[in-house]
Design a protein around this motif. Sequence first.
Motif, short mmCIF file in Angstrom:
data_model
loop_
_atom_site.label_atom_id
_atom_site.label_comp_id
_atom_site.label_asym_id
_atom_site.label_seq_id
_atom_site.Cartn_x
_atom_site.Cartn_y
_atom_site.Cartn_z
N LEU A 48 43.77 102.27 57.04
CA LEU A 48 43.97 101.16 56.64
C LEU A 48 45.31 100.67 57.17
N TRP A 49 45.19 99.38 56.94
CA TRP A 49 46.99 98.95 57.40
C TRP A 49 47.41 97.83 56.51
N ARG A 50 48.43 98.39 55.94
CA ARG A 50 50.04 97.62 55.12
C ARG A 50 50.68 96.80 55.39
N TRP A 51 51.00 95.43 55.18
CA TRP A 51 52.12 94.89 55.21
C TRP A 51 52.96 95.03 54.92
N ASP A 52 54.34 95.77 55.82
CA ASP A 52 55.24 95.79 54.79
C ASP A 52 57.11 94.89 55.29
N THR A 82 41.30 96.46 58.08
CA THR A 82 41.11 97.80 58.23
C THR A 82 40.93 97.84 60.17
N GLN A 83 41.21 96.76 60.87
CA GLN A 83 41.47 96.82 62.09
C GLN A 83 42.45 96.25 62.69
N LEU A 84 43.55 95.99 63.62
CA LEU A 84 44.30 95.47 64.52
C LEU A 84 44.32 95.01 65.85
N THR A 85 44.03 94.11 66.29
CA THR A 85 44.31 94.03 67.75
C THR A 85 45.52 92.81 67.63
N GLY A 86 46.04 93.93 68.72
CA GLY A 86 47.41 93.02 69.37
C GLY A 86 48.35 92.32 68.25
N GLY A 87 48.28 94.06 67.35
CA GLY A 87 49.23 94.32 66.83
C GLY A 87 48.61 93.17 64.93
N LEU A 88 47.74 92.11 64.89
CA LEU A 88 47.18 91.39 64.13
C LEU A 88 45.72 91.95 64.14
N PRO A 89 45.70 91.83 62.12
CA PRO A 89 43.87 91.99 61.77
C PRO A 89 43.08 91.59 62.27
N SER A 90 42.44 92.04 63.21
CA SER A 90 40.72 91.61 63.26
C SER A 90 39.92 91.78 62.55
N SER A 91 40.16 93.18 61.93
CA SER A 91 38.80 93.11 61.09
C SER A 91 39.12 93.36 59.39
N SER A 92 38.22 93.36 58.59
CA SER A 92 39.28 94.03 57.37
C SER A 92 37.64 93.96 56.26
N LEU A 93 37.95 94.04 55.97
CA LEU A 93 37.24 94.52 54.65
C LEU A 93 37.52 93.46 52.86
N SER A 94 36.36 92.53 52.98
CA SER A 94 37.04 91.32 52.59
C SER A 94 37.69 91.64 50.26
N GLN A 231 31.78 75.92 47.64
CA GLN A 231 31.12 77.45 46.52
C GLN A 231 33.00 77.96 45.96
N GLY A 232 34.13 77.65 47.19
CA GLY A 232 35.30 78.59 46.63
C GLY A 232 36.50 77.97 48.02
N LEU A 233 37.43 78.55 47.28
CA LEU A 233 38.76 78.46 48.88
C LEU A 233 38.69 80.22 49.30
N ALA A 234 37.76 80.32 50.30
CA ALA A 234 37.78 82.09 50.56
C ALA A 234 38.40 81.57 52.24
N GLN A 235 39.66 82.57 51.82
CA GLN A 235 39.68 82.51 53.48
C GLN A 235 39.09 83.74 54.38
N PHE A 236 38.89 84.07 55.50
CA PHE A 236 38.68 84.78 56.42
C PHE A 236 39.03 84.87 57.69
N MET A 237 38.37 86.20 58.17
CA MET A 237 39.40 86.18 59.95
C MET A 237 38.68 84.62 61.02
N GLY A 238 38.70 84.08 61.37
CA GLY A 238 37.85 83.68 62.01
C GLY A 238 37.17 84.33 63.32
N ASP A 239 36.22 83.41 63.97
CA ASP A 239 35.47 83.75 64.95
C ASP A 239 36.11 84.13 66.26
N ARG A 240 35.84 85.29 66.66
CA ARG A 240 36.64 86.07 67.41
C ARG A 240 36.52 85.56 68.96
N HIS A 241 35.42 84.27 69.25
CA HIS A 241 35.32 83.70 70.53
C HIS A 241 36.05 82.14 70.49
N GLY A 242 36.40 82.44 69.35
CA GLY A 242 36.60 80.47 68.76
C GLY A 242 37.94 80.66 68.77
#
Length: 407
Positions: A48-52, A82-94, A231-242
Amino acid sequence: MTAGGGLAGHRARLHAEMERGGAWPADSPWLREAFAALPRDRFAPDRLWRWDGGAYVPLDRADDPDGWADELYSGAHSAAVTQLTGGLPSSSLSAPSVVADMLDSLRLEPGHRVWDIGTGQGWTAALASWRAGPGLVVTTEVDESLAASARARFVAAGLTVEATAGDGTAGGPPGGSPVDRLHATYAVETVPWSWVEAVRPGGRIVYPWGRLGHVALTVADDGQSATGWVQGLAQFMGDRHGPAQAGTGTAAYAAVRGDAEPETGRALDRDPADLDDWNLRFALRVAVPHAVLLTAPDADGTNAWIHDGHRSWAALAARGSGVPPLLSQGGPRRIGDEVLATWTQWEELGRPDLYDYGITVTPDAQWAWQGDPATRPRWPIGQRGPGADLTAGAASARALLKDEAPE
């Protein structure tokens, strides 16, 4: 304590936190059982990856099992990167609470056919399969390595879930047959029409909407539209091709403003502290979708900074007791004026909360609405890009209040 020996305690604490916070949906009691049968840790990678505070640092299960488990179960409202791409999160367990909320919004029943888009580690697809039944969930992941890992986890959990590699935004479900439910785990600003076509009339689509919020749509009986409520205020990673979303930190604001001096400035008759109201923030997200807002207090009060990720910016500066805040702004659009016009509109509408908004999707257009999809104010989605000339924002807001189409 080892991660293996302590995971039961982490699971119990998560379930208790969900209980205390009212995060278990009352209408979907099956979720408690599914979370217990398919715990989060069974779908987490060994790193996993933790922000320090300055960068993401790895947490390896083998080297630091306690730290790994702590990060994975850091809270009901916390995602785990759970995954970084270019130093930024690209996948996670919500975040567990968000996973429960979105699956509750799906109104999933045994026997439903489900298309899960954005497999990631496979946890949400696994939970959906627990409810729907064997062989009824297919999940699509753009990253082949993630899809392969999810397949292995499904097998290990004794689940019959088909995991395919592909771009779920561009195509339809594997096999081509309509599904009863579509569940997306990455954010899109506009809903691909192929998603509506993939769902039978009366079926539901649940997805994260852009940088803030998640929505549940019901497909119309004729299949020619889909509409539903936020339904709520969730924040998710965006479409990788968007298109890339504008950064949300102070560095992003500084990059947009640069060393530019204000082009306009005036005193305000309102307190920037009110911008910490999440219902107002959601109204701004609807009406000024490219505006990124930050607030922070200092000795004089609450300050706010706004930018569009392109060239336009505004600052609302507190100046102490008895002195009105100052608005300064610059760039090709007056984004501060747009925010203020929407703020006024929101107050005139009776300060609606985020659950009073919804979205309608047709083959040719998409729009958000407040209160009623047919008779109340509406705002187009996906028709204006960053940097557009929106100096008529205030006039548009006033026209929308009268249910008129702005010129």
